[in-house]
Design a protein around this motif. Structure first.
Motif, PDB file in Angstrom:
ATOM      1  N   VAL A  24       0.862  -1.189   0.000  1.00  0.00           N
ATOM      2  CA  VAL A  24       0.000   0.000   0.000  1.00  0.00           C
ATOM      3  C   VAL A  24       0.897   1.237   0.000  1.00  0.00           C
ATOM      4  CG1 VAL A  24      -1.958   1.136   1.101  1.00  0.00           C
ATOM      5  CG2 VAL A  24      -1.637  -1.343   1.386  1.00  0.00           C
ATOM      6  N   GLU A  25       0.944   1.926  -1.106  1.00  0.00           N
ATOM      7  CA  GLU A  25       1.870   3.049  -1.293  1.00  0.00           C
ATOM      8  C   GLU A  25       1.298   3.991  -2.339  1.00  0.00           C
ATOM      9  OE1 GLU A  25       4.206   5.721  -1.346  1.00  0.00           O
ATOM     10  OE2 GLU A  25       5.335   4.187  -0.231  1.00  0.00           O
ATOM     11  N   ASP A  26       1.169   5.292  -1.992  1.00  0.00           N
ATOM     12  CA  ASP A  26       0.562   6.239  -2.927  1.00  0.00           C
ATOM     13  C   ASP A  26       1.548   6.728  -3.984  1.00  0.00           C
ATOM     14  OD1 ASP A  26       1.828   7.589  -0.702  1.00  0.00           O
ATOM     15  OD2 ASP A  26       1.043   9.458  -1.518  1.00  0.00           O
ATOM     16  N   GLU A  27       2.855   6.635  -3.724  1.00  0.00           N
ATOM     17  CA  GLU A  27       3.837   7.064  -4.703  1.00  0.00           C
ATOM     18  C   GLU A  27       4.125   5.927  -5.678  1.00  0.00           C
ATOM     19  OE1 GLU A  27       7.297   9.205  -3.320  1.00  0.00           O
ATOM     20  OE2 GLU A  27       6.348   9.539  -1.369  1.00  0.00           O
ATOM     21  N   ALA A  28       3.725   6.146  -6.939  1.00  0.00           N
ATOM     22  CA  ALA A  28       3.821   5.086  -7.944  1.00  0.00           C
ATOM     23  C   ALA A  28       5.250   4.591  -8.133  1.00  0.00           C
ATOM     24  CB  ALA A  28       3.252   5.571  -9.280  1.00  0.00           C
ATOM     25  N   ASP A  29       6.227   5.487  -8.073  1.00  0.00           N
ATOM     26  CA  ASP A  29       7.622   5.090  -8.275  1.00  0.00           C
ATOM     27  C   ASP A  29       8.092   4.150  -7.164  1.00  0.00           C
ATOM     28  OD1 ASP A  29       7.726   6.577 -10.566  1.00  0.00           O
ATOM     29  OD2 ASP A  29       8.764   8.301  -9.665  1.00  0.00           O
ATOM     30  N   TYR A  30       7.748   4.489  -5.946  1.00  0.00           N
ATOM     31  CA  TYR A  30       8.114   3.627  -4.820  1.00  0.00           C
ATOM     32  C   TYR A  30       7.423   2.267  -4.935  1.00  0.00           C
ATOM     33  CZ  TYR A  30      11.042   5.955  -1.320  1.00  0.00           C
ATOM     34  OH  TYR A  30      12.099   6.483  -0.628  1.00  0.00           O
ATOM     35  N   TYR A  42       7.420 -13.394  -3.966  1.00  0.00           N
ATOM     36  CA  TYR A  42       6.100 -13.270  -3.359  1.00  0.00           C
ATOM     37  C   TYR A  42       5.051 -12.940  -4.409  1.00  0.00           C
ATOM     38  CZ  TYR A  42       9.124 -12.623   0.741  1.00  0.00           C
ATOM     39  OH  TYR A  42      10.092 -12.774   1.704  1.00  0.00           O
ATOM     40  N   GLN A  43       3.811 -13.262  -4.083  1.00  0.00           N
ATOM     41  CA  GLN A  43       2.690 -12.766  -4.870  1.00  0.00           C
ATOM     42  C   GLN A  43       2.373 -11.365  -4.352  1.00  0.00           C
ATOM     43  OE1 GLN A  43      -0.633 -15.558  -5.690  1.00  0.00           O
ATOM     44  NE2 GLN A  43       0.457 -17.004  -4.374  1.00  0.00           N
ATOM     45  N   ILE A  44       2.274 -10.413  -5.260  1.00  0.00           N
ATOM     46  CA  ILE A  44       2.110  -9.015  -4.858  1.00  0.00           C
ATOM     47  C   ILE A  44       0.729  -8.487  -5.226  1.00  0.00           C
ATOM     48  CG2 ILE A  44       3.029  -6.671  -5.036  1.00  0.00           C
ATOM     49  CD1 ILE A  44       4.958  -8.674  -3.776  1.00  0.00           C
ATOM     50  N   GLU A  45       0.051  -7.910  -4.231  1.00  0.00           N
ATOM     51  CA  GLU A  45      -1.163  -7.140  -4.458  1.00  0.00           C
ATOM     52  C   GLU A  45      -0.805  -5.682  -4.176  1.00  0.00           C
ATOM     53  OE1 GLU A  45      -4.082  -8.157  -5.468  1.00  0.00           O
ATOM     54  OE2 GLU A  45      -3.861 -10.341  -5.367  1.00  0.00           O
ATOM     55  N   GLU A  46      -1.438  -4.759  -4.910  1.00  0.00           N
ATOM     56  CA  GLU A  46      -1.083  -3.353  -4.769  1.00  0.00           C
ATOM     57  C   GLU A  46      -2.309  -2.484  -4.501  1.00  0.00           C
ATOM     58  OE1 GLU A  46       2.375  -3.750  -8.214  1.00  0.00           O
ATOM     59  OE2 GLU A  46       1.310  -1.847  -7.963  1.00  0.00           O
ATOM     60  N   ALA A  47      -2.073  -1.395  -3.761  1.00  0.00           N
ATOM     61  CA  ALA A  47      -3.115  -0.403  -3.509  1.00  0.00           C
ATOM     62  C   ALA A  47      -2.447   0.962  -3.389  1.00  0.00           C
ATOM     63  CB  ALA A  47      -3.882  -0.736  -2.239  1.00  0.00           C
ATOM     64  N   ALA A  48      -3.173   2.016  -3.785  1.00  0.00           N
ATOM     65  CA  ALA A  48      -2.594   3.358  -3.837  1.00  0.00           C
ATOM     66  C   ALA A  48      -2.895   4.204  -2.606  1.00  0.00           C
ATOM     67  CB  ALA A  48      -3.087   4.086  -5.089  1.00  0.00           C
ATOM     68  N   ASN A  49      -3.747   3.720  -1.706  1.00  0.00           N
ATOM     69  CA  ASN A  49      -4.019   4.441  -0.458  1.00  0.00           C
ATOM     70  C   ASN A  49      -4.608   3.461   0.555  1.00  0.00           C
ATOM     71  OD1 ASN A  49      -7.040   4.437  -0.694  1.00  0.00           O
ATOM     72  ND2 ASN A  49      -6.569   5.670  -2.512  1.00  0.00           N
ATOM     73  N   ASP A  68       2.788   2.501   3.447  1.00  0.00           N
ATOM     74  CA  ASP A  68       3.347   3.812   3.744  1.00  0.00           C
ATOM     75  C   ASP A  68       2.545   4.419   4.892  1.00  0.00           C
ATOM     76  OD1 ASP A  68       4.934   6.028   3.516  1.00  0.00           O
ATOM     77  OD2 ASP A  68       3.795   6.916   1.868  1.00  0.00           O
ATOM     78  N   LEU A  69       3.175   5.322   5.644  1.00  0.00           N
ATOM     79  CA  LEU A  69       2.473   5.990   6.731  1.00  0.00           C
ATOM     80  C   LEU A  69       1.631   7.150   6.199  1.00  0.00           C
ATOM     81  CD1 LEU A  69       3.899   6.842  10.220  1.00  0.00           C
ATOM     82  CD2 LEU A  69       2.498   8.483   8.996  1.00  0.00           C
ATOM     83  N   MET A  70       2.254   8.042   5.429  1.00  0.00           N
ATOM     84  CA  MET A  70       1.565   9.226   4.922  1.00  0.00           C
ATOM     85  C   MET A  70       0.950   8.946   3.562  1.00  0.00           C
ATOM     86  SD  MET A  70       1.989  11.347   7.379  1.00  0.00           S
ATOM     87  CE  MET A  70       1.477  12.892   6.612  1.00  0.00           C
TER      88      MET A  70
END
Length: 278
Positions: A24-30, A42-49, A68-70
């Motif tokens: 879970v990370e809002d910065e696409a590059d990270y 690993y199997q990866i799932e992604e979320a932007a917030n 991410d925290l922020m």
């Protein structure tokens, strides 16, 4: 699932055993950097917030969350709070990523239930090590819980549940108590199955399967079977109970199925087990 981790990259024979990590990370590059590195193992799932992450977590029940925290919409602290407050997700380890170096931020993250934190910018080897350590800790806990799966065979026992103090989360202990109490109340019914168990615990089939797998590395089918076998083992020590009646007295509706899984577990049929134990 991450688009990069498609069928061409999946190992078809053991994909079910590959840990699922929700990133879970809002910065696409990270997000790209971390996912690209981790998807090898690993199997990866992604979320932007956090809001999207919570929805994904409830949908997939991952083995670990990196957040991410922020973040906008819902930050990592709130996401962690909600994960640790839900019965279906309380067991999931959370690694918090933070650009803040202040001790207060680190403490706040841990107080919400985060299991570890990594400060940005970070070395991927460090993040990998933190993830690996948390997953290994969970693996050892599952192994211990499975080994201690020694249910009371006394029908007049005062305890309905198997005590498992190693479960860190209070919600995990509540789940465990409800689970064992439900098994004890229903195992005699041949119609009691995984659908029944999920319904009694107010959980979806997938959530129940992921939860039990995470806590003791068994499927719900195996769990119910193990419980009934434990009861059968106790009855077989009583010479007054006919061997062929044991299966039906512990909820097995199919005698041949009972004999098959009993022999698989003990390396002998019920008659041989009785002769050895009595």
């Amino acid at each position: 699932m991450s688009k990069r981790n498609d069928e061409s990259n999946m190992r078809p024979d053991d994909s079910e055993d590959i840990p699922v990590i929700l990133l879970v990370e809002d910065e696409a590059d990270y997000r790209l950097l971390i996912a690209s590195d981790l998807e090898e193992d690993y199997q990866i799932e992604e979320a932007a917030n956090g809001k999207e992450g919570l929805e994904k977590a409830l949908e997939t029940i991952p083995d670990l969350v990196v957040t991410d925290l922020m973040m906008p919409v819902m930050d990592g602290l709130e996401l962690c709070r909600r994960l640790k407050a839900g019965v279906e997700t309380a067991h999931i380890p959370v690694v918090m990523l933070t650009a803040k170096t202040a001790v207060e931020s680190q403490v706040e993250g841990l107080q919400t239930g985060a299991d570890d934190y990594v400060t940005k910018p970070f070395n991927m080897l460090l993040l990998r090590a933190r993830i690996g350590n948390l997953l290994e800790t969970r693996r050892l806990l599952r192994k211990h819980v499975a080994r201690e799966f020694a249910w009371s065979s006394e029908e007049d026992s005062d305890s309905d549940t198997l005590d498992m103090p190693e479960l860190r989360s209070g919600l995990d202990r509540v789940f465990w108590e409800n689970l064992t109490r439900t098994l004890k109340a229903n195992y005699l019914d041949p119609a009691f199955n995984t659908d029944s168990l999920a319904s009694e615990l107010n959980m979806s089939q997938r959530s129940l399967q992921r939860k039990i797998k995470a806590l003791m590395d068994l499927t719900p089918v195996q769990l119910i079977g193990e419980y009934r076998l434990k009861k059968a083992e106790a009855l077989l020590k009583d010479p007054e109970v006919h061997v062929t009646d044991v299966a039906f007295e512990v909820g097995f509706g199919d005698l041949s199925h009972f004999y098959r899984i009993f022999k698989k577990k003990h390396g002998m049929n019920p008659t041989g087990y009785r002769e050895e134990k009595v």
